[in-house]
Design a protein around this motif. Sequence first.
Motif, PDB file in Angstrom:
ATOM      1  N   UNK A   1       0.903  -1.039   0.010  1.00  0.00           N
ATOM      2  CA  UNK A   1       0.001   0.032   0.076  1.00  0.00           C
ATOM      3  C   UNK A   1       0.908   1.326  -0.015  1.00  0.00           C
ATOM      4  N   UNK A   2       0.340   2.152  -0.982  1.00  0.00           N
ATOM      5  CA  UNK A   2       0.939   3.535  -0.965  1.00  0.00           C
ATOM      6  C   UNK A   2      -0.071   4.532   0.020  1.00  0.00           C
ATOM      7  N   UNK A   3       0.606   5.475   0.968  1.00  0.00           N
ATOM      8  CA  UNK A   3      -0.274   6.628   1.169  1.00  0.00           C
ATOM      9  C   UNK A   3      -0.825   7.309   0.079  1.00  0.00           C
ATOM     10  N   UNK A   4      -2.079   7.229   0.033  1.00  0.00           N
ATOM     11  CA  UNK A   4      -2.806   7.715  -1.266  1.00  0.00           C
ATOM     12  C   UNK A   4      -2.701   9.359  -1.297  1.00  0.00           C
ATOM     13  N   UNK A   5      -2.659   9.924  -2.435  1.00  0.00           N
ATOM     14  CA  UNK A   5      -2.299  11.292  -2.360  1.00  0.00           C
ATOM     15  C   UNK A   5      -3.418  12.471  -2.209  1.00  0.00           C
ATOM     16  N   UNK A   6      -3.254  13.427  -1.789  1.00  0.00           N
ATOM     17  CA  UNK A   6      -4.149  14.332  -2.098  1.00  0.00           C
ATOM     18  C   UNK A   6      -4.047  14.817  -3.421  1.00  0.00           C
TER      19      UNK A   6
END
Length: 865
Positions: free
Chosen positions: A52-57
Amino acid sequence: MFPRNMSERRNPYPFDVFEPKWQQIWDAEKTFKVANPGEAGFDASRPKCYILDMFPYPSGAGLHVGHPEGYTATDIVSRYKRMNGFNVLHPMGWDSFGLPAEQYAIKTGQHPAVTTQGNIDNFRRQLKMLGFSYDWDREIATTDPEYVRWTQWVFLKLYNSYFCKECNKAKPVAELEAKGWSRDEIDAVRLAYVAEVPVNWSPDMGTVLANEEVEEWRSKGHTIERRMLRQWMLRITDYAERLIDELEPLDWPESIKLLQRNWIGKSEGAEVAFKANGHEITVYTTRPDTLFGATYMVLCPEHPLVDEMVTDEAREAVAEYRKACAAKSDLERTDLAKDKSGVFTGAYAVNPVNGKEIPIWIADYVLMGYGTGAIMAVPAHDERDFEFAQKFELPILQVVAPPSDDIPWQGFCGYEGTSVNSDFLTGLSTPEAKKRMIAWLEEKGVGRGKVNYKLRDWLFSRQRYWGEPFPIVWNEEDGRHYPLSESELPLLQPQMEDFKPSGDPRGPLVKATEWIRYSETSHRETNTMPQWAGSCWYYLRYLDPKNACAFVDPEVERYWMGSSEKPGGVDLYVGGTEHAVLHLLYARFWHKVLFDLGLLSTNEPFNKLVNQGLILGEDGQKMSKSRGNVVNPDDIVQQYGADSLRMYEMFMGPLKDVKPWATKGVEGVSRFLARVWRVAFVENQAGEWTLSGKVTACGCPEGSISPVRKEVHKTIRKVTSDIEEMSFNTAISKMMECTNAMTSAEKVCLPDYVNLLMVLNPFAPHITEEIYARLCEAFPQLPKQQLCMQEWPKHKEEYLVEDSLEIVIQINGKLRDKVQVAADAGREDVERAALAQPRIQELLEGLTVRKVIVVPGRLVNIVAN
């Protein structure tokens, strides 16, 4: 940054042709789609891996080259795990609610839904341009109506739950109703509740800001002040102990664990009641042994008893001081370097241990959010109290003697010593004095021992349009709040042309009069949830994003998140350190509540956490528009290709390090990929790439060990180990060495070249797939399957056995020469070879050899004089 004639620059290999081609193939064929249990194509025999990636704003600026660093790292691991037989879940989505989107919409007049969707489309295009192997069928956005529905559903679970201190877990409030608890009693323990609290209020933006947001928005010219507002709160403090204790087994950086522990801030001490003006002021102290040294008290400006303490003579000065404090953030107020300020209330409290009256002051270095909002000041042994006492000429009384004369006692108590000037405590060590004082306070009924936390309940309200509405209605007859039924979800914001804040603390939704009116006797809540709400649980929705009946199917959740017998959860979570505390803490809190309620199989959301370092601009500064040092990945890909960008970001240095960007470095990596390409292909006069003939199917008999084959199997072993350790830069270095060996060789065996392509594939997927596809046309014996779906190569130990070794030759401990000897050479053979070297014979001329020391496989040291 780029050559002026960059559009005319010849590419060293045709990445501009085949990179878009492979991206279209992966998209059309859904190459990286992974099935859930119960779905067609699911292979239960394969182990799972959730990456998992920290999802972007999704901001309007799009990605800059710093963003893909973590995404590239997780993509390499995802591709590697697939090739090693794992079912890999590797999703992407968008943290699309937020204050920046709303502010941009207000500024431009465009609806935030329109601008946010445009930003998402641009981000998605850029990520696909880089060839990341996401399962795009699982894409989510926190602003999607179905996602909002389940975010509100989770909030209702919190609203309808309480923390049972006996069993140390969340349970439904329905159990309390069944026991006959009153509505007031239940409201007092709900995990989601309403309270009047001090907040950071921005009048011009019309919303509350988190402490962490204050400086950012103030620097942009916005006004922020402190005021009391009715807010929704989440009772995260009930989980403080578990949030600390259950960190231990997680595979997280120790620095992040420490940040979380410090944020929660567990301490042991005592609560003490001071009588004043007919009231009791309760303070919390970690050093009850210093009570005899308390020479004044301090209330924070927001303390509810301030008005009761202030005398008529001090009322005007106190009012002015409180007004000035309202314009300061918590960080400004608690800054150790700032000059201490305060005002005397005119009132006195009684120190319960000696009956002495001590003055009550108001000062902004005390916060309502920590402890009780009041302190007993012991200036002899506290830095801030000491500075305050010196400035306002208040008494300073030593009550602890340090264990050494080298340790100062004034304004410092970071030690355990011996009580002095403390009546019945005098002569006791600090631990003994604490126990004795707590026992005395409890015996006299003026205090008690207590464990305290710096962690405060989570302020969960925002006065914004662009956020999830609360699924709550207010009954106007009894003044109580009630939850919507699940069938009424999602509750979406009304369509409003005017969504600008008006300064009304109820938020801009108050203007949607028809939407607010729920019934003749009730109205909707007009506050909205913070951006954190959607990011608290997004990793769970990825598991089952199309499920209309549940936020996640239990069987699917059990498969991807693991069992409760181990930490479980996401196998690898990669993101920046900016989320080291709040996002991770909030997500862990929500996860634990859902686990307690039997809705999840694991107690923790993220088993392994890795933080990537920041990529700075070429000037060594953080990339920003204002500095003009932002590098757009679109430009880099146009010039050098996606594979070169991916490879360079991994080659810059260790993933965790902060590194400056250098476009010339991309050029270097591009040349390396061109060498890989030119092992197999040459360009003819027409500009077409044809097979060079260097790669042959039978140029190296099976079982033979050529220098290139040795290098290939060393590379397989090294790259395999380095990917497991996420040491991508050293893996790339080894692949460069292997490519150099192939470039120098007259012929390269097809299996050896394919093995290099296989280990390079996770790093540079486009070029390796293109080369392999072209090789398949020339060599029909090759499997007609994309490299990324084939089995990861295994090195053969027999190919790693060295026929000869390079031995260092020293004379009297100083390096003088080197010699190649057979790998199985004995000591006498090694000594003989060393002494026979012409350079060594020359240096030994006229000297007597006293001794020859042979370290097998490493060196020969000749002692001579």
